[in-house]
Design a protein around this motif. Structure first.
Motif, mmCIF file in Angstrom:
data_model
loop_
_atom_site.group_PDB
_atom_site.id
_atom_site.type_symbol
_atom_site.label_atom_id
_atom_site.label_comp_id
_atom_site.label_asym_id
_atom_site.label_seq_id
_atom_site.Cartn_x
_atom_site.Cartn_y
_atom_site.Cartn_z
ATOM 1 N N CYS A 35 43.560 13.824 -9.380
ATOM 2 C CA CYS A 35 42.851 15.073 -9.064
ATOM 3 C C CYS A 35 42.073 15.593 -10.274
ATOM 4 O O CYS A 35 40.920 16.041 -10.146
ATOM 5 N N PHE A 36 42.685 15.533 -11.441
ATOM 6 C CA PHE A 36 42.019 16.009 -12.656
ATOM 7 C C PHE A 36 40.784 15.175 -12.959
ATOM 8 O O PHE A 36 39.726 15.715 -13.340
ATOM 9 N N LYS A 37 40.860 13.869 -12.774
ATOM 10 C CA LYS A 37 39.708 12.998 -13.022
ATOM 11 C C LYS A 37 38.587 13.282 -12.017
ATOM 12 O O LYS A 37 37.404 13.287 -12.376
ATOM 13 N N ALA A 73 36.594 14.644 -1.898
ATOM 14 C CA ALA A 73 36.945 13.501 -2.750
ATOM 15 C C ALA A 73 38.440 13.467 -3.028
ATOM 16 O O ALA A 73 39.067 12.390 -3.017
ATOM 17 N N ILE A 74 39.032 14.632 -3.271
ATOM 18 C CA ILE A 74 40.481 14.667 -3.505
ATOM 19 C C ILE A 74 41.238 14.237 -2.253
ATOM 20 O O ILE A 74 42.194 13.454 -2.317
ATOM 21 N N GLN A 75 40.796 14.727 -1.087
ATOM 22 C CA GLN A 75 41.462 14.335 0.150
ATOM 23 C C GLN A 75 41.348 12.837 0.405
ATOM 24 O O GLN A 75 42.350 12.167 0.693
ATOM 25 N N ASN A 76 40.145 12.304 0.274
ATOM 26 C CA ASN A 76 39.943 10.883 0.569
ATOM 27 C C ASN A 76 40.619 9.982 -0.456
ATOM 28 O O ASN A 76 41.340 9.039 -0.102
ATOM 29 N N ASP A 77 40.380 10.276 -1.750
ATOM 30 C CA ASP A 77 40.923 9.404 -2.791
ATOM 31 C C ASP A 77 42.446 9.485 -2.871
ATOM 32 O O ASP A 77 43.123 8.463 -3.029
ATOM 33 N N LEU A 78 42.998 10.706 -2.739
ATOM 34 C CA LEU A 78 44.446 10.826 -2.803
ATOM 35 C C LEU A 78 45.113 10.228 -1.570
ATOM 36 O O LEU A 78 46.170 9.587 -1.680
ATOM 37 N N SER A 79 44.516 10.429 -0.402
ATOM 38 C CA SER A 79 45.083 9.799 0.791
ATOM 39 C C SER A 79 45.055 8.280 0.669
ATOM 40 O O SER A 79 46.037 7.600 0.991
ATOM 41 N N ARG A 80 43.947 7.776 0.175
ATOM 42 C CA ARG A 80 43.854 6.323 -0.020
ATOM 43 C C ARG A 80 44.848 5.846 -1.077
ATOM 44 O O ARG A 80 45.500 4.809 -0.909
#
Length: 396
Positions: A376-378, A243-250
């Motif tokens: 990331c924290f969320k 989730a961090i990889q996908n959401d942060l990349s997006r």
């Protein structure tokens, strides 16, 4: 007949009276349920008190851990910042890394190509913007001198009001305090020769760490999963990392794209308004847009100063800043929400408080890294038991 003592008669008369009173009182049989009920209530009270004590201890430990983390982040910023920058750069480049390494290209060559192209792009942008930026830095004293009379004219009503307040305070002030002198000593600024090697070392550390995160990121995740004991813990860890990889990349790709579009639109607007070096201000608009709220306000203030230094009238002077704010409003309220959707929605109050904390601790880099860290924290709070309330508080 024997004489009867009056005291004996009274005692004999009192004995049957007591018997009658005792006979009138009904006998209450001891209840068999009285002792178990009191014991259950006592055990329940003890359990509740123990839970309250444990909750208080957990809250105290959470406060101590948070304070320790903030203390470490403040005093170990030179060590932590390069690692965080490398992590976020690797997350930004991870989609391209997957596409390049999925074919015949080895991972180390793919990572090297991505790092080389990124550094060449940044160097090219810096080379193009260096000349106009150096020109504006050299013109800064002249700009300040030309803008000062116009700012004084704008601030004249406020200055008049402040003079009235100063006169009133001077009348009511203590004469002994008025004779005191205050000496202010300015701190010595670090020289360029002393800071340049440290900046170069930090930049080199970021580049190397980004390369190794791209190269060994997946193997690091597999080794981390081996340390988890249960299948549920492994599943939660994989879910958080993905989730961090996908959401942060997006998030990074969306914000970089919208910021680039805002920079191009700002450049065209300033070119149409005949502002000097519109490409420089467009690049600054794109860069400062990465920091919510703080960056656009700083950009609008700079464009207002540029307009006051270049245009004679106040209407024409504030037109560049007003045009930029209009473009930023369209980008922040229309383009970015449509691109991000409902996956990443953060509370504006939480963003401002988060920016204040990390901006105070790490300066400009803290402002740039604050929102990705909040995302990331969320994500972590939404997937870890006991932290869901924090994720709900951070949602918009």
């Amino acid at each position: 007949m024997n004489a009867i003592d009056p005291e004996e008669e009274t005692a004999e008369a009192a004995v049957p009276r007591v018997d009658r009173v005792e006979a009138a009182q009904p006998e209450v049989a001891p209840s068999a349920d009285a002792e178990p009920l009191s014991g259950a209530a006592l055990n329940r009270a003890l359990r509740e008190s123990q839970l309250e004590i444990n909750a208080g201890i957990h809250r105290l430990l959470a406060i101590l851990v948070t304070g320790g983390v903030l203390y470490t982040c403040y005093f170990a910023s030179e060590l932590i910042l390069p690692i965080l920058l490398a992590i976020f750069f690797s997350l930004l480049l991870s989609p391209l890394m997957k596409r390049l390494s999925s074919g015949w290209l080895p991972r180390w060559i793919a990572a090297f190509l991505l790092i080389s192209v990124s550094m060449a792009t940044l160097a090219g942008i810096g080379n193009v913007l260096y000349v106009p930026a150096a020109e504006w830095v050299g013109r800064a004293p002249q700009v300040v001198r030309s803008v000062t009379p116009k700012l004084k004219a704008l601030m004249r009503p406020i200055n008049d009001a402040s003079k009235v307040g100063e006169s009133i305070s001077a009348i009511t002030a203590d004469p002994a305090k008025a004779s005191q002198r205050i000496v202010v000593q300015t701190a010595e600024r670090p020289s360029l020769l002393s800071t340049t090697p440290r900046l170069l070392a930090s930049a080199l550390a970021v580049v190397l760490l980004t390369y190794f995160f791209l190269l060994y990121g997946d193997s690091l995740l597999r080794r981390t999963l081996m340390l988890r004991s249960t299948w549920q813990q492994k599943r939660v860890t994989v879910d958080i990392v993905r989730a961090i990889q996908n959401d942060l990349s997006r998030y990074f790709l969306t914000v970089c794209s919208t910021s680039l579009a805002l920079g191009i639109a700002t450049t065209i607007l300033l070119w149409a308004l005949d502002v000097d070096t519109p490409l420089l201000w467009g690049a600054l608009a794109a860069l400062l847009n990465l920091t919510p709220y703080v960056g656009p306000i700083a950009m609008a203030a700079m464009l207002a100063l540029v307009g006051l230094s270049q245009f004679p009238t106040l209407g024409a002077a504030f037109l560049p800043a007003a045009g930029y704010l209009g473009l930023h409003l369209l980008e922040s309220q229309l383009a970015t929400p449509l691109a991000l959707g409902s996956t990443i929605k953060l509370n504006p109050l939480g963003i401002i408080i988060w920016l204040m904390i990390w901006g105070w601790m790490w300066g400009i880099l803290g402002l740039l890294l604050a929102v990705p860290m909040l995302v990331c924290f969320k994500i972590i709070c939404s997937r870890v038991d006991g932290l869901h309330h924090w994720a709900v508080m951070l949602e918009k």
